[in-house]
Design an enzyme around this catalytic site. Structure first.
Site, mmCIF file in Angstrom:
data_model
loop_
_atom_site.group_PDB
_atom_site.id
_atom_site.type_symbol
_atom_site.label_atom_id
_atom_site.label_comp_id
_atom_site.label_asym_id
_atom_site.label_seq_id
_atom_site.Cartn_x
_atom_site.Cartn_y
_atom_site.Cartn_z
ATOM 1 N N HIS A 145 1.584 4.324 -2.859
ATOM 2 C CA HIS A 145 1.588 5.859 -2.870
ATOM 3 C C HIS A 145 3.158 6.446 -3.327
ATOM 4 O O HIS A 145 2.941 7.351 -4.309
ATOM 5 C CB HIS A 145 1.540 6.268 -1.126
ATOM 6 C CG HIS A 145 0.260 6.131 -0.809
ATOM 7 N ND1 HIS A 145 -0.930 6.560 -1.114
ATOM 8 C CD2 HIS A 145 0.078 5.854 0.688
ATOM 9 C CE1 HIS A 145 -2.006 6.188 -0.308
ATOM 10 N NE2 HIS A 145 -1.432 5.853 0.875
ATOM 11 N N HIS B 120 0.778 -1.095 0.088
ATOM 12 C CA HIS B 120 0.222 0.102 0.026
ATOM 13 C C HIS B 120 0.894 1.330 0.047
ATOM 14 O O HIS B 120 0.568 2.070 -0.771
ATOM 15 C CB HIS B 120 -0.803 -0.042 1.292
ATOM 16 C CG HIS B 120 -1.789 1.208 1.548
ATOM 17 N ND1 HIS B 120 -3.153 0.946 1.421
ATOM 18 C CD2 HIS B 120 -1.546 2.336 1.893
ATOM 19 C CE1 HIS B 120 -3.620 2.245 1.567
ATOM 20 N NE2 HIS B 120 -2.509 3.035 1.996
ATOM 21 N N GLU B 121 1.834 1.240 0.868
ATOM 22 C CA GLU B 121 2.569 2.588 0.805
ATOM 23 C C GLU B 121 3.537 2.669 -0.218
ATOM 24 O O GLU B 121 3.869 3.793 -0.750
ATOM 25 C CB GLU B 121 3.631 2.302 2.411
ATOM 26 C CG GLU B 121 2.838 2.433 3.506
ATOM 27 C CD GLU B 121 1.682 3.539 3.910
ATOM 28 O OE1 GLU B 121 0.782 3.195 4.468
ATOM 29 O OE2 GLU B 121 2.087 4.609 3.053
ATOM 30 N N HIS C 102 -5.734 7.105 -2.440
ATOM 31 C CA HIS C 102 -6.427 6.210 -1.935
ATOM 32 C C HIS C 102 -7.681 6.006 -3.114
ATOM 33 O O HIS C 102 -8.113 7.116 -3.379
ATOM 34 C CB HIS C 102 -7.010 6.498 -0.709
ATOM 35 C CG HIS C 102 -5.933 6.578 0.438
ATOM 36 N ND1 HIS C 102 -5.741 7.454 1.383
ATOM 37 C CD2 HIS C 102 -5.194 5.548 0.683
ATOM 38 C CE1 HIS C 102 -4.630 7.201 2.124
ATOM 39 N NE2 HIS C 102 -4.313 6.042 1.954
ATOM 40 N N TYR D 282 -9.751 2.409 1.966
ATOM 41 C CA TYR D 282 -10.084 2.642 3.212
ATOM 42 C C TYR D 282 -10.999 1.299 3.598
ATOM 43 O O TYR D 282 -11.976 0.968 2.805
ATOM 44 C CB TYR D 282 -10.736 3.700 3.650
ATOM 45 C CG TYR D 282 -10.091 4.980 3.944
ATOM 46 C CD1 TYR D 282 -10.750 6.166 4.129
ATOM 47 C CD2 TYR D 282 -8.752 5.045 3.762
ATOM 48 C CE1 TYR D 282 -10.109 7.650 4.367
ATOM 49 C CE2 TYR D 282 -7.978 6.279 3.848
ATOM 50 C CZ TYR D 282 -8.516 7.423 4.250
ATOM 51 O OH TYR D 282 -7.775 8.852 4.242
#
Lengths: 41, 640
Positions: free
Chosen positions: B95, B91-92, B101, B150
């Site tokens: 980014h 996930h990071e 997101h 999320y």
């Protein structure tokens, strides 16, 4: 059960990224994004 | 949902640094996350070698990243405490690769409803939208399955969900932290304009008549047949498990049609390996005599062997009959080659033969062990069930066992236990820096579409229990007595893992349970080389480790030059660090400013000096003229 005597790496709490950062009081954009000066402006 | 602007892109191979501050388990997890990117996407990673911009992964507070390549040289990405989960790392890094997101897409209100009064006060801004002037959804539909979404409970002020999906089936899907979704991969490959993958080689479920370009050998007794059902079993293929009428094919060797020793050979198409190590994975079904065997070869071609040199890699015998079994075979091929499957008729009466389906070949490391759990649904429905795996040995010789805790549903827990084993007397205790990776396999036929659930733990030899023992000491010393199903007694050490490995709902999703079978893949690797302190060779008593007394800042690297410890400071296109400890930052911008300001200062100084000297000269001149004139009353003087 006692005979298993197991130890949890995350204290048995299923924390998502944002929960971890919230608990640490981090003020990050959308919960886990760091903005540089350009974006910050 | 990507950040618009080519300037924010990284090169396809991203330079990275794993800083010493990272926990050792996190370092192993990060390297595993890189392997997932190399399998599914066109992104690769390489240790930083001085490139202008790189990602420096370190342990600060929390899990966070910048979005996109910020061209700041050392770009930080934090994997702090509790962030060492592979999907969190993925996930990071998404980014850092340029993605926001998912629920901040400009069109998100078509797909989810934000319940604003359930959001923690002051956190509403986390649900802002990026409009389509600054973010691009790359012509890909909204993805509830994205690893960038999320969860339904994000920033909730109570117990009610802050995000409600407009398609209710996805309510418990959003917020998955398993792996990159198919759409995540599609977006990433579109954003970086590439579809290649470093480590994927082939995936074959035999649904197409061309059988993935595989070829039948002419030097065998019979051919493999492409079928969808065999009277003696299997009733259906493994890919679809008979769920799709008219599809569901696999390859079958009819061993009853040949004599003992008869063979059927199927060769793959030609591959050109890049990494020198491969993992072959496939499902195998034996409906024959139980003595049939499958031999795996590689045929390697070289200039002086145009037919290819055939090398036997593995003989698979004693294949359990009556159900599909997962197998892994490690290959080490470095040149143009084929993989060869040879079915061999064994002795005894045969009522069927061997069947193969769902072959995957990739340049990845195979798991060390497979824990195959049969009849999982029945076990799952048994109250207070808990499952122990058979004993396994790590490559270093440590015996271990996995405990799957089904007693705390809806959460399923998983724990790694060291147990007493045959090598204990020769092993180092407490067990140092062995990383155990436990993967619940998503049995999707195509390895690229899997979203397996993975957690890793690392044995810290300094970890102690409440009674002062070392947690990872010899199980015979600190463990408890236990018994294998056959009654053999052994000692089991403490279990280390998580009680929230996966939820009941999620384990019943995707293909975690397929044909009532569940597979947990196990790898135990020695990662002590990743330990920053132990990675430095312990200085012998005579030679002082000069760098131990030097701390280089800002990513500087300590080197010994002429017996003197120095810091090598990082630098980029327009910035650099300097100073003894790389404590000072310079940049061309600063230099220009200094140059201009010093020029201006010099100019002003010169001007002042000039003015003063003119003033003095004039005053002196005026004094001079007044002292030479006789005392003449100043009257009307006439010029003559």
């Amino acid at each position: 059960t006692p005979e298993n005597f197991v130890k949890d790496i995350d204290a048995g709490i299923d924390q998502d990224i944002f929960d971890i950062n919230e608990d640490l009081g981090l003020e990050l954009f959308q919960g886990d994004i760091r903005l540089d000066r350009v974006q910050g402006r | 949902n990507s950040l618009i602007g080519e300037e924010y892109r990284w090169p396809h191979t991203i330079p990275y640094v794993l800083e010493d501050s990272l926990e050792i388990n996190a370092k192993g997890v990060i390297l595993n996350a890189f392997e997932r990117y190399r399998l599914k996407t066109c992104i690769d990673f390489k240790p930083w070698a001085g490139e202008a911009n790189y990602i420096s992964v370190f342990k600060e507070s929390g899990c966070w990243s910048y979005v996109g390549n910020r061209h700041i040289g050392r770009q930080e990405l934090s994997i702090g405490a509790n962030c060492d989960r592979i999907a969190t790392v993925q996930h990071e890094f998404l980014h850092a690769l340029g993605f926001w997101h998912e629920q901040s897409r400009f069109d998100r209100d078509d797909y989810v409803r934000i319940v604003w009064d359930r959001i923690l006060s002051g956190r509403e801004h986390n649900f802002n939208i990026h409009d389509d002037t600054e973010s691009d959804s790359l012509n890909v539909p909204y993805d509830y399955m994205s690893v960038m979404h999320y969860s339904k409970n994000a920033f909730q002020n109570g117990t009610e969900p802050t995000i409600v999906t407009r398609v209710s089936d996805f309510e418990d899907v959003i917020g998955q932290r398993l792996d990159l979704s198919d759409t995540d991969v599609l977006k990433l490959n579109r954003l970086y304009n590439c579809t290649s993958s470093l480590s994927f080689m082939d995936s074959c479920n035999f649904e197409l008549e061309n059988v993935c370009g595989m070829i039948q050998s002419s030097r065998d007794s019979v051919d493999w047949q492409r079928v969808s059902q065999i009277p003696g079993g299997p009733e259906n293929d493994h890919s679809n498990m008979g769920q799709c009428q008219g599809s569901g094919f696999f390859m079958h060797f009819d061993s009853q049609s040949v004599n003992v020793g008869g063979t059927a050979v199927l060769e793959s198409r030609i591959f050109y390996p890049k990494r020198g190590f491969q993992c072959l994975e496939f499902y195998l079904y034996d409906s024959g005599s139980g003595t049939d065997q499958l031999n795996i070869y590689v045929r390697e071609y070289s200039v002086n062997d145009l037919d290819g040199k055939l090398t036997l890699v593995k003989e698979i015998k004693e294949i359990p009959t009556g159900s599909w079994q997962l197998y892994y075979v490690t290959l080490q091929v470095t040149s143009k080659s084929r993989v060869v499957f040879e079915g061999l008729r064994g002795a005894g009466a045969s009522s069927g033969g061997l069947s193969i389906d769902d072959i995957n070949l990739s340049e990845t490391q195979c798991p060390h062990h497979i824990w195959h759990i049969r009849n999982f649904t029945q076990i799952f429905d048994t109250p207070n069930a808990s499952l122990y795996s058979p004993p396994f040995y790590s490559p270093k010789g440590y015996a271990f066992q996995i405990y799957l805790n089904l007693q705390s549903l809806p959460n399923v827990g998983i724990y790694f236990h060291l147990i007493s084993g045959a090598n204990d007397d020769q092993l180092q205790w407490p067990c140092p820096w062995q990383q155990a990776t436990m993967t619940l396999l998503d049995q999707n036929p195509d390895i690229r579409q899997r979203m397996s659930n993975q957690r890793s733990i690392t044995t810290d030899p300094f970890m102690t229990t409440d009674n002062g023992n070392y947690f990872w000491d010899n199980p015979s010393k600190v463990g408890k007595l236990a018994f294998f199903p056959n009654g053999t007694q052994f000692s089991r050490g403490g279990g280390y893992g998580t009680s929230v490995f996966i939820t009941e709902k999620r384990i019943k999703s995707r293909d975690f349970i397929k044909g009532n079978d569940v597979y947990i893949l196990l790898t135990v690797e020695d990662i002590s080389h990743l330990n920053s302190t132990s990675s430095q060779p312990a200085p012998t008593s005579s030679v002082r480790d000069l760098c131990s007394s030097v701390t280089c800042e800002n990513g500087g690297i300590c080197t010994v030059q002429d017996d003197k410890a120095e810091c090598r400071c990082p630098s980029g296109e327009d910035w650099w660090y300097m100073g003894e400890r790389c404590e000072k930052r310079g940049s061309t911008q600063d230099t220009i400013v200094i140059a201009v300001s010093s020029t201006v200062a010099v100019f002003v100084l010169m001007l002042i000096v000039t003015l003063v000297s003119v003033y003095c000269v004039r005053r002196k001149y005026r004094k001079g003229t007044s002292s030479k004139t006789p005392n003449v009353a100043i009257e009307n003087q006439y010029a003559f």
